[in-house]
Design a protein around this motif. Structure first.
Motif, PDB file in Angstrom:
ATOM      1  N   GLY A  73       0.821  -1.209   0.000  1.00 19.80           N
ATOM      2  CA  GLY A  73       0.000   0.000   0.000  1.00 19.80           C
ATOM      3  C   GLY A  73       0.847   1.248   0.000  1.00 19.80           C
ATOM      4  O   GLY A  73       2.086   1.197  -0.143  1.00 19.80           O
ATOM      5  N   GLY A  74       0.171   2.382   0.181  1.00 21.30           N
ATOM      6  CA  GLY A  74       0.859   3.669   0.183  1.00 21.30           C
ATOM      7  C   GLY A  74       1.783   3.822   1.384  1.00 21.30           C
ATOM      8  O   GLY A  74       2.894   4.343   1.267  1.00 21.30           O
ATOM      9  N   THR A  75       1.335   3.371   2.536  1.00 20.99           N
ATOM     10  CA  THR A  75       2.145   3.506   3.751  1.00 20.99           C
ATOM     11  C   THR A  75       3.468   2.759   3.602  1.00 20.99           C
ATOM     12  O   THR A  75       4.536   3.298   3.909  1.00 20.99           O
ATOM     13  CB  THR A  75       1.364   2.977   4.977  1.00 20.99           C
ATOM     14  N   ASP A  78       5.754   4.599   1.134  1.00 21.93           N
ATOM     15  CA  ASP A  78       6.363   5.782   1.762  1.00 21.93           C
ATOM     16  C   ASP A  78       7.495   5.380   2.709  1.00 21.93           C
ATOM     17  O   ASP A  78       8.574   5.973   2.704  1.00 21.93           O
ATOM     18  CB  ASP A  78       5.305   6.569   2.558  1.00 21.93           C
ATOM     19  N   HIS A 101       1.247  13.303   4.817  1.00 25.47           N
ATOM     20  CA  HIS A 101       0.423  12.235   5.390  1.00 25.47           C
ATOM     21  C   HIS A 101       1.206  11.606   6.558  1.00 25.47           C
ATOM     22  O   HIS A 101       2.440  11.582   6.526  1.00 25.47           O
ATOM     23  CB  HIS A 101       0.176  11.197   4.296  1.00 25.47           C
ATOM     24  N   MET A 143       4.886  15.651  -0.715  1.00 24.23           N
ATOM     25  CA  MET A 143       3.758  15.018  -1.382  1.00 24.23           C
ATOM     26  C   MET A 143       3.400  15.760  -2.661  1.00 24.23           C
ATOM     27  O   MET A 143       3.650  16.956  -2.784  1.00 24.23           O
ATOM     28  CB  MET A 143       2.571  14.896  -0.436  1.00 24.23           C
ATOM     29  N   ASN A 147      -3.812  15.329   0.642  1.00 24.12           N
ATOM     30  CA  ASN A 147      -5.041  14.548   0.774  1.00 24.12           C
ATOM     31  C   ASN A 147      -6.203  15.322   1.381  1.00 24.12           C
ATOM     32  O   ASN A 147      -7.355  14.997   1.157  1.00 24.12           O
ATOM     33  CB  ASN A 147      -4.780  13.282   1.592  1.00 24.12           C
ATOM     34  N   ASP A 172       5.197  11.493  -2.313  1.00 19.23           N
ATOM     35  CA  ASP A 172       4.004  10.712  -1.995  1.00 19.23           C
ATOM     36  C   ASP A 172       2.936  11.135  -2.999  1.00 19.23           C
ATOM     37  O   ASP A 172       2.355  12.213  -2.889  1.00 19.23           O
ATOM     38  CB  ASP A 172       3.566  11.007  -0.549  1.00 19.23           C
ATOM     39  N   VAL A 174       0.148   9.443  -3.676  1.00 26.29           N
ATOM     40  CA  VAL A 174      -1.068   8.661  -3.465  1.00 26.29           C
ATOM     41  C   VAL A 174      -2.326   9.430  -3.869  1.00 26.29           C
ATOM     42  O   VAL A 174      -3.250   8.861  -4.437  1.00 26.29           O
ATOM     43  CB  VAL A 174      -1.157   8.190  -1.988  1.00 26.29           C
ATOM     44  N   GLN A 175      -2.353  10.752  -3.607  1.00 26.77           N
ATOM     45  CA  GLN A 175      -3.547  11.532  -3.945  1.00 26.77           C
ATOM     46  C   GLN A 175      -3.418  12.252  -5.283  1.00 26.77           C
ATOM     47  O   GLN A 175      -4.304  13.020  -5.659  1.00 26.77           O
ATOM     48  CB  GLN A 175      -3.853  12.554  -2.845  1.00 26.77           C
ATOM     49  N   SER A 195      -1.076   4.197  -4.095  1.00 24.52           N
ATOM     50  CA  SER A 195      -1.839   3.225  -3.312  1.00 24.52           C
ATOM     51  C   SER A 195      -3.055   2.751  -4.096  1.00 24.52           C
ATOM     52  O   SER A 195      -3.759   3.554  -4.709  1.00 24.52           O
ATOM     53  CB  SER A 195      -2.296   3.873  -2.002  1.00 24.52           C
ATOM     54  N   HIS A 197      -6.055   1.450  -3.102  1.00 19.59           N
ATOM     55  CA  HIS A 197      -7.440   1.735  -2.691  1.00 19.59           C
ATOM     56  C   HIS A 197      -7.842   3.194  -2.848  1.00 19.59           C
ATOM     57  O   HIS A 197      -8.986   3.550  -2.578  1.00 19.59           O
ATOM     58  CB  HIS A 197      -7.716   1.228  -1.274  1.00 19.59           C
ATOM     59  N   LYS A 198      -6.923   4.034  -3.315  1.00 19.95           N
ATOM     60  CA  LYS A 198      -7.315   5.408  -3.627  1.00 19.95           C
ATOM     61  C   LYS A 198      -7.651   5.549  -5.117  1.00 19.95           C
ATOM     62  O   LYS A 198      -8.067   6.619  -5.544  1.00 19.95           O
ATOM     63  CB  LYS A 198      -6.182   6.385  -3.254  1.00 19.95           C
TER      64      LYS A 198
HETATM   65  C1  LIG Z   1      -4.042   7.092   1.935  1.00 21.21           C
HETATM   66  C2  LIG Z   1      -2.741   7.781   1.849  1.00 21.21           C
HETATM   67  C3  LIG Z   1      -1.550   7.124   2.196  1.00 21.21           C
HETATM   68  C4  LIG Z   1      -1.546   5.723   2.763  1.00 21.21           C
HETATM   69  O1  LIG Z   1      -1.867   4.728   1.817  1.00 21.21           O
HETATM   70  P1  LIG Z   1      -2.392   3.297   2.353  1.00 21.21           P
HETATM   71  O2  LIG Z   1      -2.472   2.478   1.104  1.00 21.21           O
HETATM   72  O3  LIG Z   1      -3.728   3.547   2.982  1.00 21.21           O
HETATM   73  O4  LIG Z   1      -1.397   2.783   3.308  1.00 21.21           O
HETATM   74  C5  LIG Z   1      -0.375   7.796   2.067  1.00 21.21           C
HETATM   75  N1  LIG Z   1      -0.340   9.058   1.621  1.00 21.21           N
HETATM   76  C6  LIG Z   1      -1.448   9.728   1.267  1.00 21.21           C
HETATM   77  C7  LIG Z   1      -1.337  11.131   0.765  1.00 21.21           C
HETATM   78  C8  LIG Z   1      -2.688   9.114   1.376  1.00 21.21           C
HETATM   79  O5  LIG Z   1      -3.791   9.791   1.056  1.00 21.21           O
END
Ligand SMILES: *Cc1c(COP(=O)(O)O)cnc(C)c1O
Length: 381
Positions: A73-75, A78, A101, A143, A147, A172, A174-175, A195, A197-198
């Motif tokens: 995942g994103g975590t 990172d 984040h 980032m 988010n 990062d 993810v968003q 990530s 699930h986003k």
């Molecule tokens: C959701 C999110 C994460 C974490 O991603 P996960 O897949 O939920 O671990 C990291 N950074 C940002 C900016 C996010 O929105």
């Protein structure tokens, strides 16, 4: 009693698995069950799926397949970026920002680090990053899109500063991935996190782009998976889901983001027009098209969140409730809002499921709820 119709405006927290993603991943769970490291037919089929998914993710990011590391995942992406570069042969410093984040902030907090402040619009000044660099700085982490407020950071400028100093830049994303075009090469980043699930894939899968030649120490040791950058039997179904989600974005992302932008602008403008004493957090900065964060003076955001939930609308107050007592959003505090202002702000984040009818219904629910809550607050005159 008639069941409440429920509408979801919290897509930055998580967004549902898209139909085409589910369709692509389901047969992998039941039929392509081989271990991608096995030499036999079953293993080879899984390996092929993993390879084609890696190509789809690479295409989304303008990268080469060998630059993509699948993660949980994103975590994890990172953490792998920050620890993988900062620790290396000898621990070095991390320069990051106050409005990252928690996946970045809490990782950086384990190391020697500096937090660069963000301005009132939710933007990082690249020169402030330059001033924070020290001889032992090994990684910069900023980032791409925030988010909570959706502001888009000047990554290419920060990348030039990082390159001049010979420091790896992690972003990062993810968003940002799926919401704006991303080309890791053009951005000039060494590392980029996404990530699943986003962006329409399930929870528990993500990826880290690692530019060719970037020295990265693994965090997980075991088998020689992912070119020895992340040990553990590959989550083939998750990778296939992430790949399919990436492919959909490559094909349809621009049109869908334009659609969401129109809805977001309508939502934002209707709130500003119809509800007095409201303002947009992050106004004046370039933002992703699906996000708006609005302050409603005199309102407690958790009270408004609950009032909206009762009417069937899911939104976010940005508050982290870790200890039982809700703490105001660290992002809004970092942007200079007072605790009270931060605690009267709500994030609305749109996704593929939202329609214009839902937006209009949300506006009516907001007008009702805010009027009602303000009547209950004698301090608000
Ligand atoms: C959701 C999110 C994460 C974490 O991603 P996960 O897949 O939920 O671990 C990291 N950074 C940002 C900016 C996010 O929105």
């Amino acid at each position: 009693m008639k069941a409440v119709q429920r509408f979801y405006f919290d897509h930055n927290a998580t967004t549902p698995v898209s139909p085409e993603v589910l369709e692509a991943m389901l047969p992998v769970l039941t039929e392509v069950y081989g271990n991608a490291s096995s030499i036999h037919h079953f293993g080879q089929l899984a390996r092929q799926r993993l390879d084609s998914s890696r190509k789809q993710v690479a295409d989304l990011l303008g990268a080469e397949p060998q630059e993509i590391v699948f993660t949980s995942g994103g975590t994890e992406a990172d953490n792998l970026a920050i620890f993988g570069v900062a620790i290396g042969s000898k621990a070095g410093r991390v320069v990051t920002t106050t409005f990252e984040h928690p996946a970045v902030l809490a990782a950086a907090a384990q190391l020697d680090h500096t937090l660069v402040p963000v301005d009132g619009r939710g933007m990082i000044d690249p020169e402030a990053i330059r001033r924070a660099l020290r001889p032992n700085t090994k990684v910069i982490s900023v980032m791409h899109a925030n988010n909570e407020v959706g502001t888009i950071q000047p990554i290419p400028e920060i990348a030039r500063i990082a390159a001049e100093a010979g420091i790896a830049l992690h972003c990062d994303g993810v968003q940002a991935a799926g919401k704006i075009p991303v080309n890791a090469g053009k951005l000039g980043v060494a590392l980029y996190s996404i990530s699943g699930h986003k962006i329409g894939a399930p929870k528990g899968v993500g990826a880290l782009y690692v530019r060719k030649g970037t020295a990265l120490k693994p965090m997980m040791y075991g088998g020689r998976h992912e070119r020895e950058r992340r040990a553990g039997t590959e989550n083939v179904a998750g990778a296939v889901a992430l790949g399919r989600a990436a492919e959909w974005i490559t094909q349809h992302g621009d049109a869908e983001n334009r659609r969401q932008g129109i809805l977001r602008d309508r939502l934002e403008q209707s709130i500003l027009d119809r509800i007095p004493d409201t303002r947009v957090n992050g106004a004046g900065a370039t933002r992703v098209a699906n996000t708006t964060n609005i302050r409603f003076d005199g309102i407690d955001s958790d009270a408004l969140l609950i009032a909206l939930d009762l009417k069937g609308f899911a939104v976010s107050s940005g508050a982290a409730c870790s200890s039982g007592a809700p703490e105001p959003s660290h992002v809004l505090l970092a942007m200079g809002l007072s605790r009270l202002e931060a605690r009267s702000s709500i994030r609305f984040s749109l996704g593929r499921s939202n329609t214009i009818e839902q937006v209009d219904a949300l506006v009516e629910a907001l007008v009702d709820s805010v009027t009602h809550l303000r009547k209950l607050a004698p301090a608000y005159a």
